[in-house]
Scaffold this active site. Structure first.
Site, PDB file in Angstrom:
ATOM      1  N   SER A 223     -17.933 -54.844 105.036  1.00  0.00           N
ATOM      2  CA  SER A 223     -17.165 -53.636 104.696  1.00  0.00           C
ATOM      3  C   SER A 223     -17.638 -52.446 105.524  1.00  0.00           C
ATOM      4  O   SER A 223     -18.831 -52.294 105.794  1.00  0.00           O
ATOM      5  CB  SER A 223     -17.338 -53.309 103.208  1.00  0.00           C
ATOM      6  OG  SER A 223     -17.050 -54.435 102.413  1.00  0.00           O
ATOM      7  N   ASN A 224     -16.703 -51.592 105.874  1.00  0.00           N
ATOM      8  CA  ASN A 224     -17.005 -50.418 106.716  1.00  0.00           C
ATOM      9  C   ASN A 224     -17.073 -49.125 105.908  1.00  0.00           C
ATOM     10  O   ASN A 224     -16.447 -49.044 104.857  1.00  0.00           O
ATOM     11  CB  ASN A 224     -15.914 -50.279 107.780  1.00  0.00           C
ATOM     12  CG  ASN A 224     -16.253 -51.096 109.005  1.00  0.00           C
ATOM     13  OD1 ASN A 224     -17.386 -51.095 109.469  1.00  0.00           O
ATOM     14  ND2 ASN A 224     -15.265 -51.808 109.517  1.00  0.00           N
TER      15      ASN A 224
ATOM     16  N   HIS B 266     -22.044 -49.412 114.120  1.00  0.00           N
ATOM     17  CA  HIS B 266     -20.696 -49.955 114.334  1.00  0.00           C
ATOM     18  C   HIS B 266     -19.713 -48.789 114.321  1.00  0.00           C
ATOM     19  O   HIS B 266     -19.234 -48.374 113.293  1.00  0.00           O
ATOM     20  CB  HIS B 266     -20.386 -50.935 113.203  1.00  0.00           C
ATOM     21  CG  HIS B 266     -19.110 -51.680 113.402  1.00  0.00           C
ATOM     22  ND1 HIS B 266     -18.768 -52.281 114.581  1.00  0.00           N
ATOM     23  CD2 HIS B 266     -18.095 -51.949 112.537  1.00  0.00           C
ATOM     24  CE1 HIS B 266     -17.590 -52.881 114.436  1.00  0.00           C
ATOM     25  NE2 HIS B 266     -17.159 -52.678 113.213  1.00  0.00           N
TER      26      HIS B 266
ATOM     27  N   GLY C 115      -8.938 -60.100 100.840  1.00  0.00           N
ATOM     28  CA  GLY C 115      -7.929 -59.504 101.727  1.00  0.00           C
ATOM     29  C   GLY C 115      -7.906 -60.237 103.052  1.00  0.00           C
ATOM     30  O   GLY C 115      -8.253 -61.425 103.122  1.00  0.00           O
TER      31      GLY C 115
ATOM     32  N   GLY D 279     -13.839 -59.912  98.053  1.00  0.00           N
ATOM     33  CA  GLY D 279     -12.693 -59.328  98.773  1.00  0.00           C
ATOM     34  C   GLY D 279     -11.877 -60.478  99.338  1.00  0.00           C
ATOM     35  O   GLY D 279     -12.373 -61.244 100.176  1.00  0.00           O
TER      36      GLY D 279
ATOM     37  N   ASP E  94     -11.888 -61.097  93.892  1.00  0.00           N
ATOM     38  CA  ASP E  94     -11.151 -59.862  94.227  1.00  0.00           C
ATOM     39  C   ASP E  94     -10.664 -59.229  92.934  1.00  0.00           C
ATOM     40  O   ASP E  94     -10.520 -59.918  91.918  1.00  0.00           O
ATOM     41  CB  ASP E  94      -9.958 -60.188  95.145  1.00  0.00           C
ATOM     42  CG  ASP E  94      -9.443 -58.968  95.894  1.00  0.00           C
ATOM     43  OD1 ASP E  94      -9.604 -58.902  97.123  1.00  0.00           O
ATOM     44  OD2 ASP E  94      -8.857 -58.064  95.241  1.00  0.00           O
TER      45      ASP E  94
ATOM     46  N   ASN F  91     -15.352 -46.668  99.941  1.00  0.00           N
ATOM     47  CA  ASN F  91     -15.963 -47.986 100.077  1.00  0.00           C
ATOM     48  C   ASN F  91     -17.381 -48.032  99.509  1.00  0.00           C
ATOM     49  O   ASN F  91     -17.815 -49.074  99.022  1.00  0.00           O
ATOM     50  CB  ASN F  91     -15.919 -48.438 101.540  1.00  0.00           C
ATOM     51  CG  ASN F  91     -14.534 -48.978 101.909  1.00  0.00           C
ATOM     52  OD1 ASN F  91     -13.645 -49.030 101.062  1.00  0.00           O
ATOM     53  ND2 ASN F  91     -14.349 -49.379 103.148  1.00  0.00           N
TER      54      ASN F  91
HETATM   55  N1  APR Z   1     -14.222 -55.955  94.167  1.00  0.00           N
HETATM   56  C1  APR Z   1     -13.647 -56.962  94.856  1.00  0.00           C
HETATM   57  N2  APR Z   1     -12.667 -56.771  95.754  1.00  0.00           N
HETATM   58  C2  APR Z   1     -12.238 -55.522  95.961  1.00  0.00           C
HETATM   59  C3  APR Z   1     -12.782 -54.415  95.275  1.00  0.00           C
HETATM   60  C4  APR Z   1     -13.820 -54.673  94.343  1.00  0.00           C
HETATM   61  N3  APR Z   1     -14.395 -53.696  93.657  1.00  0.00           N
HETATM   62  N4  APR Z   1     -12.128 -53.308  95.700  1.00  0.00           N
HETATM   63  C5  APR Z   1     -11.223 -53.690  96.614  1.00  0.00           C
HETATM   64  N5  APR Z   1     -11.277 -55.034  96.771  1.00  0.00           N
HETATM   65  C6  APR Z   1     -10.471 -55.899  97.618  1.00  0.00           C
HETATM   66  C7  APR Z   1      -9.021 -55.447  97.713  1.00  0.00           C
HETATM   67  O1  APR Z   1      -8.312 -55.776  96.562  1.00  0.00           O
HETATM   68  C8  APR Z   1      -8.549 -56.220  98.944  1.00  0.00           C
HETATM   69  O2  APR Z   1      -7.977 -57.479  98.599  1.00  0.00           O
HETATM   70  O3  APR Z   1     -10.921 -55.903  98.959  1.00  0.00           O
HETATM   71  C9  APR Z   1      -9.852 -56.454  99.740  1.00  0.00           C
HETATM   72  C10 APR Z   1      -9.834 -55.795 101.108  1.00  0.00           C
HETATM   73  O4  APR Z   1      -8.877 -56.437 101.860  1.00  0.00           O
HETATM   74  P1  APR Z   1      -7.943 -55.720 102.952  1.00  0.00           P
HETATM   75  O5  APR Z   1      -7.373 -54.485 102.372  1.00  0.00           O
HETATM   76  O6  APR Z   1      -7.031 -56.749 103.494  1.00  0.00           O
HETATM   77  O7  APR Z   1      -8.992 -55.251 104.066  1.00  0.00           O
HETATM   78  P2  APR Z   1      -9.640 -56.159 105.210  1.00  0.00           P
HETATM   79  O8  APR Z   1      -8.833 -56.059 106.442  1.00  0.00           O
HETATM   80  O9  APR Z   1      -9.948 -57.497 104.657  1.00  0.00           O
HETATM   81  O10 APR Z   1     -10.997 -55.353 105.468  1.00  0.00           O
HETATM   82  C11 APR Z   1     -12.035 -55.357 104.507  1.00  0.00           C
HETATM   83  O11 APR Z   1     -13.778 -55.220 106.119  1.00  0.00           O
HETATM   84  O12 APR Z   1     -13.644 -55.002 108.422  1.00  0.00           O
HETATM   85  C12 APR Z   1     -13.849 -54.334 107.210  1.00  0.00           C
HETATM   86  O13 APR Z   1     -13.034 -52.082 107.647  1.00  0.00           O
HETATM   87  C13 APR Z   1     -12.782 -53.280 106.957  1.00  0.00           C
HETATM   88  O14 APR Z   1     -13.908 -52.270 105.096  1.00  0.00           O
HETATM   89  C14 APR Z   1     -12.868 -53.134 105.472  1.00  0.00           C
HETATM   90  C15 APR Z   1     -13.211 -54.562 105.015  1.00  0.00           C
END
Ligand code: APR
Length: 309
Positions: free
Chosen positions: A120-121, A176, A11, A9, A34, A96
């Site tokens: 992840s949540n 959490h 993000g 991820g 990602d 998720n």
């Molecule tokens: N494999 C890899 N990455 C993935 C997949 C996957 N199968 N599915 C989604 N992603 C990526 C998305 O493309 C995105 O870039 O996960 C990333 C999540 O990033 P954000 O949307 O910016 O979310 P973020 O704020 O980083 O939070 C991520 O952490 O704190 C927890 O609740 C929050 O569950 C969430 C996680």
């Protein structure tokens, strides 16, 4: 330092974590994976280009597949969708869980000996999904929640008391979510029980704000959830593991009877070292804290029931 840490991820939480891990040189290479084409590569290159300025030698690389992650000794899982305003962490569970299932299968294949720190949540349930899919022992699948929740609690206490955050020792346990359990009985200011320094009404307000700390940020940001404090929290856990520091930190851990809980993840005090979660510490709780922990565990179990594995 380790040879390789992978952050799944790229993000807000994942990319900020990768940058923090690199700045602390916790591994030779940090790999970001990602599904979005170009994003992990672009962010990784951008971070690596900050290395000459910041003075770190960790290479940050991005990928859309898991080949570069092969052999990672530690993996941080941040893949998923973030909460939107009005959405509870539990609303996220099905989407998720599917994402984390796919990620866990890849981890099992390419780095079967890794320690996995899940972010992840909904956190406790995503830890469970990861443990079930990888089949890794509980020492190697832990979740980051308590360090963040405790940091929020400590920040609010420091503000109310007008003292350094460094001098606030505290522990937030439980799942959490809004049912988390800040332990006021173990909260001290350089060893002085906080109950001697703040009245009950003020403490109650701080506990309440801590429980809703994530939602408070979501309400401001509107298009995402917190990431500066979450990435700092996961980095602290990774650092404790990489440097074998034996730090005692609240961790989401797979419980096998501790605190009267079994077959589920919940936040408890754990010792983090090079083997991962090296020990769970069982501390005495007041009757009210025990009841609150039970209620929090029930909320986690309810969310688990929504997921089919
Ligand atoms: N494999 C890899 N990455 C993935 C997949 C996957 N199968 N599915 C989604 N992603 C990526 C998305 O493309 C995105 O870039 O996960 C990333 C999540 O990033 P954000 O949307 O910016 O979310 P973020 O704020 O980083 O939070 C991520 O952490 O704190 C927890 O609740 C929050 O569950 C969430 C996680």
């Amino acid at each position: 330092m380790l040879q390789k840490i992978t952050v799944v991820g790229a993000g807000n939480v994942g990319a900020t974590t990768a940058q923090r891990l690199a700045e602390k040189e916790l591994a030779r290479t940090v790999v970001m994976v990602d599904v979005i084409e170009g994003v992990p590569q672009g962010k990784g290159l951008d971070q690596w280009e900050s290395a000459p300025i910041e003075g770190f030698d960790t290479r940050v690389v991005g990928a859309n597949d898991y080949a570069p992650a092969a052999g990672s000794e530690l993996v941080v899982v941040t893949a998923g969708i973030a909460r939107k305003p009005g959405m509870s962490r539990d609303d996220l569970v099905r989407t998720n869980a599917d994402i984390v299932k796919q990620v866990a299968q890849q981890i099992k294949q390419v780095c079967p000996n890794a320690i996995v720190v899940v972010v992840s949540n909904p956190l406790d349930v995503m830890c469970w999904v990861t443990k079930q899919v990888t089949g890794f022992p509980r020492e190697r699948v832990i979740g980051m929640a308590g360090v963040l929740d405790t940091a929020r609690y400590r920040a609010f206490l420091a503000e109310a008391l007008d003292v350094s955050v460094q001098d606030i020792q505290a522990m937030v346990l439980g799942g959490h979510g809004d049912t988390m359990v800040p332990l006021t009985s173990y909260t001290t200011v350089s060893g002085i029980p906080v109950t001697q320094l703040l009245d009950q009404a003020t403490l109650d307000k701080i506990v309440d704000r801590t429980r809703n700390g994530g939602a408070e940020i979501v309400a401001f940001l509107k298009t995402g959830s917190a990431y500066y404090a979450p990435s700092a929290a996961v980095t602290a856990m990774v650092e404790a593991i990489v440097k074998d520091k034996k730090r005692v930190l609240p961790c989401a851990a797979w419980l096998e009877g501790e605190y009267g809980l079994k077959g589920m993840y919940c936040g408890v005090p754990g010792k983090l070292g090079r083997k991962g979660l090296e020990r769970i510490l069982e501390v005495q709780l007041t009757a009210a804290e025990t009841a609150a922990l039970k209620q929090s565990a029930d909320a986690v179990k309810e969310t688990m029931a929504a997921v089919k594995l």
